[in-house]
Every structure is written in C-alpha cells, then in structure tokens.
Design a protein around this motif. Structure first.
Motif, mmCIF file in Angstrom:
data_model
loop_
_atom_site.group_PDB
_atom_site.id
_atom_site.type_symbol
_atom_site.label_atom_id
_atom_site.label_comp_id
_atom_site.label_asym_id
_atom_site.label_seq_id
_atom_site.Cartn_x
_atom_site.Cartn_y
_atom_site.Cartn_z
ATOM 1 N N ALA A 92 0.838 -1.204 0.000
ATOM 2 C CA ALA A 92 0.000 0.000 0.000
ATOM 3 C C ALA A 92 0.873 1.254 0.000
ATOM 4 O O ALA A 92 0.610 2.198 -0.748
ATOM 5 C CB ALA A 92 -0.937 -0.011 1.203
ATOM 6 N N THR A 93 1.919 1.235 0.848
ATOM 7 C CA THR A 93 2.836 2.364 0.899
ATOM 8 C C THR A 93 3.659 2.388 -0.380
ATOM 9 O O THR A 93 4.335 1.416 -0.703
ATOM 10 C CB THR A 93 3.772 2.251 2.123
ATOM 11 N N GLY A 94 3.557 3.469 -1.121
ATOM 12 C CA GLY A 94 4.303 3.597 -2.369
ATOM 13 C C GLY A 94 3.510 3.207 -3.603
ATOM 14 O O GLY A 94 3.996 3.350 -4.720
ATOM 15 N N THR A 95 2.284 2.715 -3.423
ATOM 16 C CA THR A 95 1.442 2.361 -4.564
ATOM 17 C C THR A 95 0.326 3.386 -4.707
ATOM 18 O O THR A 95 -0.461 3.583 -3.778
ATOM 19 C CB THR A 95 0.833 0.951 -4.404
ATOM 20 N N SER A 96 0.272 4.044 -5.868
ATOM 21 C CA SER A 96 -0.828 4.960 -6.168
ATOM 22 C C SER A 96 -1.659 4.456 -7.348
ATOM 23 O O SER A 96 -2.726 4.990 -7.628
ATOM 24 C CB SER A 96 -0.280 6.370 -6.471
ATOM 25 N N ALA A 97 -1.169 3.437 -8.049
ATOM 26 C CA ALA A 97 -1.923 2.836 -9.140
ATOM 27 C C ALA A 97 -3.194 2.196 -8.593
ATOM 28 O O ALA A 97 -3.254 1.810 -7.432
ATOM 29 C CB ALA A 97 -1.066 1.780 -9.850
#
Length: 87
Positions: free
Chosen positions: A75-80
């Motif tokens: 989740a941390t670092g994923t914006s897709a």
C-alpha cells in the motif's frame, strides 16, 4: 466449454489462466505468486518480488500489463489503481 489447449503444459510465455483483484496491503501475501500484473489506473506500483526484494515502478500507465512474478503489492508507495494479478 471445450478447451483445445487443456493437455498443453503452461509456460511463463503462455496466457494467464486465472486472475484476481489486488488490494495493496503492506506486508500481506497475495493468494498466489503472479505471472503478471495488470494496472488499470495509472500511478506507482510498489511490489514484493518472488525473490523477496521490494521495488517501486513509477509512472506506470493505465492499461499496462507488467510481466512480474510478485508475492505482494504494498500500500505504501502504490498509487496505481484497479490492479489485477494474472496467474
């Protein structure tokens, strides 16, 4: 439904035979290691590779299929968004 390829052995070059929706979660394992990841909504994708290494792919365009063997999507670092695991 008939499947003329039912007796063929699947390789990594073969099309996916199953898929599952992925909700990014830090440290969570996916139900199975993927053969590829589909990204429906553009953004960054932080994954834990089959090897255990964690890497971030930035600027992934919407509609991209990445040939990645991953065990998790962080989740941390994923914006897709709209991420699908292909197996």
């Amino acid at each position: 439904m008939s499947d003329p390829y039912n007796t063929h052995v699947s390789g990594l070059e073969s099309p996916a035979s199953d898929a599952f929706a992925i909700t990014p979660a830090d440290g969570a394992a996916l139900p199975s290691t993927t053969r590829a990841i589909y990204v429906g909504g553009a953004g960054s994708l932080r994954v834990t590779m089959k090897s255990g290494d964690t890497v971030t792919f930035t600027g992934v365009p919407a509609g991209t299929v990445l040939a990645l063997r991953v065990n998790g999507v962080e989740a941390t670092g994923t914006s897709a968004t709209s991420i699908v695991g292909l197996v």
